[in-house]
Write a protein that holds these residues in place. Structure first.
Motif, PDB file in Angstrom:
ATOM      1  N   ALA A  33       6.122   2.295 -11.069  1.00  0.00           N
ATOM      2  CA  ALA A  33       4.593   2.181 -11.217  1.00  0.00           C
ATOM      3  C   ALA A  33       4.228   2.069  -9.954  1.00  0.00           C
ATOM      4  O   ALA A  33       3.078   2.563  -9.426  1.00  0.00           O
ATOM      5  CB  ALA A  33       4.365   1.014 -12.005  1.00  0.00           C
ATOM      6  N   MET A  34       4.989   1.174  -9.024  1.00  0.00           N
ATOM      7  CA  MET A  34       4.476   1.197  -7.653  1.00  0.00           C
ATOM      8  C   MET A  34       4.524   2.714  -6.733  1.00  0.00           C
ATOM      9  O   MET A  34       3.515   2.795  -6.081  1.00  0.00           O
ATOM     10  CB  MET A  34       5.361   0.223  -6.908  1.00  0.00           C
ATOM     11  CG  MET A  34       5.218  -1.253  -7.244  1.00  0.00           C
ATOM     12  SD  MET A  34       6.657  -2.284  -6.823  1.00  0.00           S
ATOM     13  CE  MET A  34       6.434  -2.189  -4.722  1.00  0.00           C
ATOM     14  N   ALA A  40      -3.058   1.135  -8.629  1.00  0.00           N
ATOM     15  CA  ALA A  40      -3.147   0.170  -9.602  1.00  0.00           C
ATOM     16  C   ALA A  40      -2.651  -0.847  -9.332  1.00  0.00           C
ATOM     17  O   ALA A  40      -3.034  -2.049  -9.881  1.00  0.00           O
ATOM     18  CB  ALA A  40      -2.989   0.813 -10.864  1.00  0.00           C
ATOM     19  N   LEU A  41      -1.729  -0.977  -8.613  1.00  0.00           N
ATOM     20  CA  LEU A  41      -1.046  -2.317  -8.039  1.00  0.00           C
ATOM     21  C   LEU A  41      -1.379  -3.220  -6.963  1.00  0.00           C
ATOM     22  O   LEU A  41      -1.080  -4.310  -6.727  1.00  0.00           O
ATOM     23  CB  LEU A  41       0.408  -2.085  -8.502  1.00  0.00           C
ATOM     24  CG  LEU A  41       0.915  -1.497  -9.714  1.00  0.00           C
ATOM     25  CD1 LEU A  41       2.524  -1.199  -9.705  1.00  0.00           C
ATOM     26  CD2 LEU A  41       0.590  -2.608 -10.770  1.00  0.00           C
ATOM     27  N   ALA A  42      -1.846  -2.344  -5.951  1.00  0.00           N
ATOM     28  CA  ALA A  42      -2.037  -2.905  -4.593  1.00  0.00           C
ATOM     29  C   ALA A  42      -3.215  -3.892  -4.504  1.00  0.00           C
ATOM     30  O   ALA A  42      -4.348  -3.465  -5.126  1.00  0.00           O
ATOM     31  CB  ALA A  42      -2.184  -1.658  -3.692  1.00  0.00           C
ATOM     32  N   PRO A  43      -2.957  -4.831  -4.023  1.00  0.00           N
ATOM     33  CA  PRO A  43      -4.240  -5.999  -3.962  1.00  0.00           C
ATOM     34  C   PRO A  43      -5.311  -5.583  -2.764  1.00  0.00           C
ATOM     35  O   PRO A  43      -6.422  -5.965  -3.087  1.00  0.00           O
ATOM     36  CB  PRO A  43      -3.595  -7.023  -3.697  1.00  0.00           C
ATOM     37  CG  PRO A  43      -2.547  -6.736  -2.645  1.00  0.00           C
ATOM     38  CD  PRO A  43      -1.956  -5.666  -3.421  1.00  0.00           C
ATOM     39  N   ALA A  44      -4.937  -4.372  -2.072  1.00  0.00           N
ATOM     40  CA  ALA A  44      -6.091  -4.015  -1.254  1.00  0.00           C
ATOM     41  C   ALA A  44      -5.577  -2.578  -0.657  1.00  0.00           C
ATOM     42  O   ALA A  44      -4.542  -2.068  -1.196  1.00  0.00           O
ATOM     43  CB  ALA A  44      -5.971  -5.005   0.054  1.00  0.00           C
ATOM     44  N   TYR A  79       2.748   0.610  -1.541  1.00  0.00           N
ATOM     45  CA  TYR A  79       2.556   2.044  -1.004  1.00  0.00           C
ATOM     46  C   TYR A  79       3.723   2.491  -0.337  1.00  0.00           C
ATOM     47  O   TYR A  79       4.255   3.804  -0.406  1.00  0.00           O
ATOM     48  CB  TYR A  79       1.317   2.028  -0.059  1.00  0.00           C
ATOM     49  CG  TYR A  79       0.140   2.368  -0.706  1.00  0.00           C
ATOM     50  CD1 TYR A  79      -0.330   3.631  -1.042  1.00  0.00           C
ATOM     51  CD2 TYR A  79      -0.676   1.196  -1.116  1.00  0.00           C
ATOM     52  CE1 TYR A  79      -1.570   3.656  -1.784  1.00  0.00           C
ATOM     53  CE2 TYR A  79      -1.796   1.349  -2.038  1.00  0.00           C
ATOM     54  CZ  TYR A  79      -2.292   2.670  -2.189  1.00  0.00           C
ATOM     55  OH  TYR A  79      -3.500   2.828  -2.871  1.00  0.00           O
ATOM     56  N   GLY A  80       4.706   1.618   0.237  1.00  0.00           N
ATOM     57  CA  GLY A  80       5.988   1.947   0.781  1.00  0.00           C
ATOM     58  C   GLY A  80       6.984   2.356  -0.275  1.00  0.00           C
ATOM     59  O   GLY A  80       8.043   2.912   0.054  1.00  0.00           O
ATOM     60  N   ALA A  81       6.912   1.800  -1.504  1.00  0.00           N
ATOM     61  CA  ALA A  81       7.772   2.203  -2.762  1.00  0.00           C
ATOM     62  C   ALA A  81       7.894   3.726  -2.812  1.00  0.00           C
ATOM     63  O   ALA A  81       8.964   4.322  -2.978  1.00  0.00           O
ATOM     64  CB  ALA A  81       7.431   1.440  -3.981  1.00  0.00           C
ATOM     65  N   THR A  83       7.576   6.366  -0.944  1.00  0.00           N
ATOM     66  CA  THR A  83       8.394   6.944   0.190  1.00  0.00           C
ATOM     67  C   THR A  83       9.806   6.813   0.095  1.00  0.00           C
ATOM     68  O   THR A  83      10.782   7.407  -0.033  1.00  0.00           O
ATOM     69  CB  THR A  83       7.973   6.728   1.645  1.00  0.00           C
ATOM     70  OG1 THR A  83       6.514   7.231   1.848  1.00  0.00           O
ATOM     71  CG2 THR A  83       8.774   7.317   2.668  1.00  0.00           C
ATOM     72  N   SER A  84      10.074   5.357   0.079  1.00  0.00           N
ATOM     73  CA  SER A  84      11.667   4.898  -0.276  1.00  0.00           C
ATOM     74  C   SER A  84      12.292   5.421  -1.462  1.00  0.00           C
ATOM     75  O   SER A  84      13.402   5.933  -1.243  1.00  0.00           O
ATOM     76  CB  SER A  84      11.599   3.427  -0.062  1.00  0.00           C
ATOM     77  OG  SER A  84      11.138   2.908   1.160  1.00  0.00           O
ATOM     78  N   LEU A  85      11.744   5.323  -2.596  1.00  0.00           N
ATOM     79  CA  LEU A  85      12.199   5.775  -3.746  1.00  0.00           C
ATOM     80  C   LEU A  85      12.245   7.388  -3.800  1.00  0.00           C
ATOM     81  O   LEU A  85      13.244   7.661  -4.460  1.00  0.00           O
ATOM     82  CB  LEU A  85      11.453   5.150  -4.967  1.00  0.00           C
ATOM     83  CG  LEU A  85      11.454   3.666  -5.229  1.00  0.00           C
ATOM     84  CD1 LEU A  85      10.720   2.992  -6.141  1.00  0.00           C
ATOM     85  CD2 LEU A  85      12.853   3.179  -5.003  1.00  0.00           C
ATOM     86  N   LEU A  86      11.281   7.947  -3.449  1.00  0.00           N
ATOM     87  CA  LEU A  86      11.121   9.534  -3.584  1.00  0.00           C
ATOM     88  C   LEU A  86      12.431  10.100  -2.778  1.00  0.00           C
ATOM     89  O   LEU A  86      12.952  11.162  -2.834  1.00  0.00           O
ATOM     90  CB  LEU A  86       9.983  10.080  -3.261  1.00  0.00           C
ATOM     91  CG  LEU A  86       8.629   9.838  -4.143  1.00  0.00           C
ATOM     92  CD1 LEU A  86       7.414  10.454  -4.032  1.00  0.00           C
ATOM     93  CD2 LEU A  86       9.293  10.431  -5.369  1.00  0.00           C
TER      94      LEU A  86
END
Length: 280
Positions: A33-34, A40-44, A79-81, A83-86
């Motif tokens: 989801a991240m 939808a998950l980022a607080p800012a 948002y870094g998730a 790039t790292s997961l892809l």
């Protein structure tokens, strides 16, 4: 990813849940989801940075604090998730099929083909992924999936080769060969379905190592570069400011550890599911 299923307890006849697979499913669903819907998950907004907030410690409004550039660290982590997961998915998508082809070919053909693939795998395995990545990434201006994939395939080839050799020795495969099944039909119908499962189990856990490898290479200064958002870049920035603001390093480190643990649990859960299937 298969949903976690309760497995049979042979001693009591009851069904018990595959705890590692359940935990991995929940954690990886969060990370997915991240990666897919970070807004939808980022607080800012991770790009709404103010140097006046540089290294401000965590608070109720900003639970992970701010990074060196005054950006909300929680938003950066979310948002870094992507790039790292892809990067991990892309590496597995490249190295996995290549390993499946080479390992199956070596085990089925045998002879000089097996010897050639085995020796090449042994030589390439002598170069650790991180060390090879540092050397290769330092020698090129392009830093991305291809360089990491170049050192990711040897252990996968070994897994496929070993599992294929075991499957080829089974009675039903020997019978199919005796009845005149051709190489393509034999491999497609009888060998690959059984040989792929060990690769999936290994790759699930190996993906955790690839996540950490990206972070290590970036932390060493030879991986991904700004303005890309990734956990490795957050670790690099946090390391520069760790003495003044430990939260800048601790927050992305904890997230990275949880991500690696999720993939390791996935591999363990799939392995346990395979044992339970084999016992029934």
């Amino acid at each position: 990813m298969p949903p976690p299923q309760p497995s049979a307890d042979t001693a009591t006849g009851r069904r018990r849940w595959n705890a590692p697979l359940l935990m991995a499913t929940l954690l990886l669903a969060l990370f997915a989801a991240m990666a897919l819907v970070p807004a939808a998950l980022a607080p800012a907004d991770p790009r709404a940075c103010d140097l006046a907030d540089s290294l401000v410690p965590p608070s109720w409004a900003h639970p992970l604090g701010f990074d060196l550039f005054g950006c909300d660290l929680a938003a950066k982590v979310v948002y870094g998730a992507r790039t790292s997961l892809l990067l991990v998915v892309a590496v597995v998508a490249i190295a996995g099929p290549a390993a499946l082809l080479l390992g199956t070919l070596a085990a089925y053909a045998g002879g000089w083909v097996d010897a050639l693939v085995t020796r090449a795998t042994d030589v390439w395995s002598g170069i650790p992924l991180v060390l090879g990545g540092v050397i290769l990434l330092s020698a090129t201006d392009r830093r991305g999936v291809a360089q990491v994939a170049a050192f990711s395939w040897p252990p996968m080839v070994r897994i496929v080769r070993a599992s294929t050799r075991q499957v080829l020795a089974l009675d039903h495969v020997t019978a199919a060969r005796a009845l005149g099944a051709g190489p393509v039909r034999l491999l497609w119908r009888h060998v690959l379905p059984s040989a792929v499962r060990p690769l999936l189990v290994f790759t699930s856990a190996y993906a955790g190592f690839l996540v950490s490898a990206e972070a290590i290479l970036t932390f060493a200064g030879v991986g991904l570069q700004r303005p890309t958002d990734s956990w490795g870049i957050l670790l690099e920035q946090g390391g520069d400011a760790a003495a003044r603001a430990p939260h800048a390093l601790v927050a992305p480190s904890v997230v990275l550890v949880v991500a690696v643990a999720a993939f390791v649990l996935l591999g363990e859960g799939l392995r346990a599911a395979g044992r339970d299937d084999g016992s029934r």
